[in-house]
Design a protein around this motif. Structure first.
Motif, short mmCIF file in Angstrom:
data_model
loop_
_atom_site.label_atom_id
_atom_site.label_comp_id
_atom_site.label_asym_id
_atom_site.label_seq_id
_atom_site.Cartn_x
_atom_site.Cartn_y
_atom_site.Cartn_z
N GLY A 186 0.79 -1.23 0.00
CA GLY A 186 0.00 0.00 0.00
C GLY A 186 0.82 1.27 0.00
N LYS A 187 2.08 1.20 -0.47
CA LYS A 187 2.94 2.38 -0.53
C LYS A 187 3.12 2.78 -1.99
CE LYS A 187 5.49 1.17 3.68
NZ LYS A 187 6.83 0.89 4.26
N PHE A 188 2.72 4.01 -2.31
CA PHE A 188 2.74 4.47 -3.70
C PHE A 188 3.50 5.80 -3.82
CE2 PHE A 188 -1.19 2.04 -3.05
CZ PHE A 188 -1.05 1.07 -4.02
N GLY A 189 4.75 5.80 -3.40
CA GLY A 189 5.56 7.01 -3.51
C GLY A 189 5.95 7.31 -4.94
N LEU A 190 5.53 8.47 -5.46
CA LEU A 190 5.74 8.82 -6.86
C LEU A 190 6.92 9.76 -7.08
CD1 LEU A 190 2.04 9.39 -7.98
CD2 LEU A 190 3.47 7.41 -8.46
N TRP A 191 7.56 10.22 -5.99
CA TRP A 191 8.63 11.21 -6.14
C TRP A 191 9.78 10.73 -7.03
CZ3 TRP A 191 9.13 16.04 -6.31
CH2 TRP A 191 10.36 16.68 -6.13
N PRO A 192 10.28 9.49 -6.91
CA PRO A 192 11.36 9.06 -7.82
C PRO A 192 10.97 9.10 -9.29
CG PRO A 192 11.17 7.55 -5.96
CD PRO A 192 9.97 8.46 -5.91
N PHE A 193 9.72 8.76 -9.59
CA PHE A 193 9.27 8.78 -10.99
C PHE A 193 9.20 10.21 -11.53
CE2 PHE A 193 7.30 5.16 -8.80
CZ PHE A 193 7.78 4.11 -9.56
N ILE A 194 8.74 11.15 -10.68
CA ILE A 194 8.67 12.55 -11.09
C ILE A 194 10.07 13.10 -11.34
CG2 ILE A 194 7.97 14.86 -10.37
CD1 ILE A 194 5.76 13.52 -8.68
N VAL A 195 10.99 12.83 -10.41
CA VAL A 195 12.37 13.33 -10.54
C VAL A 195 13.02 12.76 -11.80
CG1 VAL A 195 14.67 13.31 -9.50
CG2 VAL A 195 12.65 13.73 -8.08
N ASN A 196 12.84 11.47 -12.04
CA ASN A 196 13.44 10.85 -13.22
C ASN A 196 12.88 11.44 -14.50
OD1 ASN A 196 15.33 8.37 -12.75
ND2 ASN A 196 13.79 8.20 -11.15
N SER A 197 11.57 11.71 -14.55
CA SER A 197 10.98 12.30 -15.75
C SER A 197 11.58 13.67 -16.04
CB SER A 197 9.46 12.44 -15.57
OG SER A 197 8.84 11.18 -15.49
N ILE A 198 11.76 14.48 -14.98
CA ILE A 198 12.32 15.82 -15.16
C ILE A 198 13.78 15.74 -15.60
CG2 ILE A 198 12.91 17.96 -13.97
CD1 ILE A 198 10.44 17.52 -12.21
N ILE A 199 14.57 14.88 -14.95
CA ILE A 199 16.00 14.77 -15.29
C ILE A 199 16.18 14.29 -16.73
CG2 ILE A 199 18.12 13.49 -14.81
CD1 ILE A 199 17.33 13.48 -11.87
N ILE A 200 15.42 13.28 -17.13
CA ILE A 200 15.55 12.74 -18.48
C ILE A 200 15.16 13.78 -19.52
CG2 ILE A 200 14.60 11.04 -20.09
CD1 ILE A 200 14.37 9.13 -17.68
N THR A 201 14.08 14.51 -19.27
CA THR A 201 13.63 15.52 -20.22
C THR A 201 14.63 16.66 -20.33
OG1 THR A 201 11.32 14.98 -19.72
CG2 THR A 201 11.75 17.07 -20.82
N LEU A 202 15.16 17.12 -19.19
CA LEU A 202 16.16 18.19 -19.23
C LEU A 202 17.44 17.75 -19.92
CD1 LEU A 202 15.74 19.81 -15.68
CD2 LEU A 202 14.90 20.65 -17.88
N THR A 203 17.83 16.49 -19.71
CA THR A 203 19.01 15.96 -20.40
C THR A 203 18.80 15.97 -21.91
OG1 THR A 203 19.51 14.52 -18.52
CG2 THR A 203 20.57 13.98 -20.61
N GLY A 204 17.64 15.50 -22.34
CA GLY A 204 17.33 15.53 -23.77
C GLY A 204 17.28 16.95 -24.31
N LEU A 205 16.75 17.88 -23.50
CA LEU A 205 16.67 19.28 -23.93
C LEU A 205 18.06 19.89 -24.12
CD1 LEU A 205 14.72 21.69 -24.44
CD2 LEU A 205 14.98 22.26 -22.02
N VAL A 206 18.96 19.63 -23.18
CA VAL A 206 20.33 20.16 -23.28
C VAL A 206 21.03 19.63 -24.53
CG1 VAL A 206 22.60 20.11 -22.19
CG2 VAL A 206 20.57 20.56 -20.81
N LEU A 207 20.79 18.38 -24.86
CA LEU A 207 21.40 17.80 -26.05
C LEU A 207 20.73 18.26 -27.33
CD1 LEU A 207 21.84 14.14 -24.74
CD2 LEU A 207 23.62 15.88 -24.93
N MET A 208 19.43 18.52 -27.26
CA MET A 208 18.66 18.81 -28.46
C MET A 208 18.80 20.25 -28.93
SD MET A 208 14.51 18.62 -28.81
CE MET A 208 14.31 19.84 -27.51
N ILE A 209 18.82 21.20 -28.02
CA ILE A 209 18.77 22.63 -28.39
C ILE A 209 19.92 23.03 -29.31
CG2 ILE A 209 19.08 24.96 -27.46
CD1 ILE A 209 17.21 24.26 -25.22
N PRO A 210 21.19 22.81 -28.95
CA PRO A 210 22.27 23.26 -29.85
C PRO A 210 22.26 22.56 -31.21
CG PRO A 210 23.16 21.92 -28.07
CD PRO A 210 21.74 22.18 -27.73
N VAL A 211 21.91 21.27 -31.22
CA VAL A 211 21.89 20.53 -32.49
C VAL A 211 20.80 21.08 -33.40
CG1 VAL A 211 21.48 18.27 -33.54
CG2 VAL A 211 22.85 18.44 -31.47
N CYS A 212 19.61 21.25 -32.86
CA CYS A 212 18.49 21.74 -33.68
C CYS A 212 18.74 23.15 -34.19
CB CYS A 212 17.20 21.70 -32.87
SG CYS A 212 16.54 20.05 -32.60
#
Length: 283
Positions: free
Chosen positions: A47-73
């Motif tokens: 009955g434990k549904f802690g979502l904080w790790p999933f939220i943090v991972n989503s933000i980190i992955i998206t920001l990593t992709g953004l940092v790589l994507m912006i200069p190339v595009c």
């Protein structure tokens, strides 16, 4: 036409309302913030549904992709529209259209075959332990590659929409071609550039299959980019439809979908605020 417009306006609210309705059992329960939104324990059987790790991972992955994507595009859009010969421009537009039509699962397979082994070697060389290569960095690279065609097409259209008179005016005043591009053309379309990257980030947040295949799917807050992670879309794709007999399990997954929707809406809202700010300054 008004009826069609009404459907478009109502649709986001209907999606949000349906997700809120399905997640209400866990939203209305005690401990929403401490145990669910900011909790780190994901143990549905207990009955434990802690979502904080999933939220943090989503933000980190998206920001990593953004940092790589912006200069190339941005660099690719400038070269294609301002410097490339006509035959090169036609060839690159074809390649970009092909990349845009590739299913995300192909990017995921490419990530497993190419990106994951490379990252494993880099992480091992950097002294990381148990460096399998399945990591948030691998997911960020795959997200960047999958999003580049989408954003690059919009940037190319923006640069091509700029009147050639601006280039001629800059050159006639003694500026070099690069100075004209940097100081006149980019400033002219910076609102559209911000909007293009905003849409790209929104797409990156929801990328599921490709990320799921290379991220490692381990529930933890990564200490480095070489650690495995588990973003919100992967959580939904992996678990929805399974173990629905567990109390509040379905509600927890619906809440994760609602959180993903809210994050994208907030990001777009702040991006539009930034665009409006620059628009007022330029006017």
């Amino acid at each position: 036409m008004l009826f069609a417009l009404l459907i478009i306006i109502i649709l986001p609210f209907a999606i949000g309302a349906s997700l809120l309705y399905k997640s209400w059992p866990i939203v209305s329960a005690p401990g929403l913030f401490g145990d669910v939104l900011f909790g780190s324990d994901w143990m549905p059987m207990q009955g434990k549904f802690g979502l904080w790790p999933f939220i943090v991972n989503s933000i980190i992955i998206t920001l990593t992709g953004l940092v790589l994507m912006i200069p190339v595009c941005l660099a690719a859009a400038i070269y294609i529209t301002q410097f490339a010969p006509l035959w090169v421009k036609r060839m690159l537009r074809t390649v970009i259209d092909i990349l845009a039509g590739i299913p995300s699962v192909i990017f995921g397979l490419w990530g497993i075959i190419t990106i994951v082994p490379l990252i494993s070697e880099w992480a091992t060389g950097a002294g990381a332990e148990n460096a399998t290569g399945y990591s948030v960095f691998a997911a960020g690279v795959v997200i960047a590659v999958a999003t580049i065609p989408f954003v690059l097409n919009m940037l190319i259209e923006l640069f091509e929409a700029v009147s050639m008179e601006l280039m001629e005016i800059g050159l006639s005043m003694g500026a070099s071609k690069w100075q004209t591009i940097r100081d006149i053309i980019i400033k002219k379309i910076k609102h559209g550039i911000i909007a293009s990257f905003t849409l790209g980030v929104s797409k990156a947040f929801g990328e599921t299959i490709a990320v799921l295949m290379v991220v490692g799917n381990i529930v933890q807050i990564p200490k480095s980019v070489f650690d495995a992670g588990y973003p919100l879309p992967a959580l939904l794709a992996n678990n929805y439809g399974e173990m629905m007999s567990i109390p509040k399990y379905d509600s927890a997954l619906m809440l994760s979908a609602l959180i993903l929707l809210i994050i994208v809406i907030l990001f777009n809202y702040f991006a539009h605020k930034v665009i409006g700010h620059y628009h007022l300054k330029s006017s």
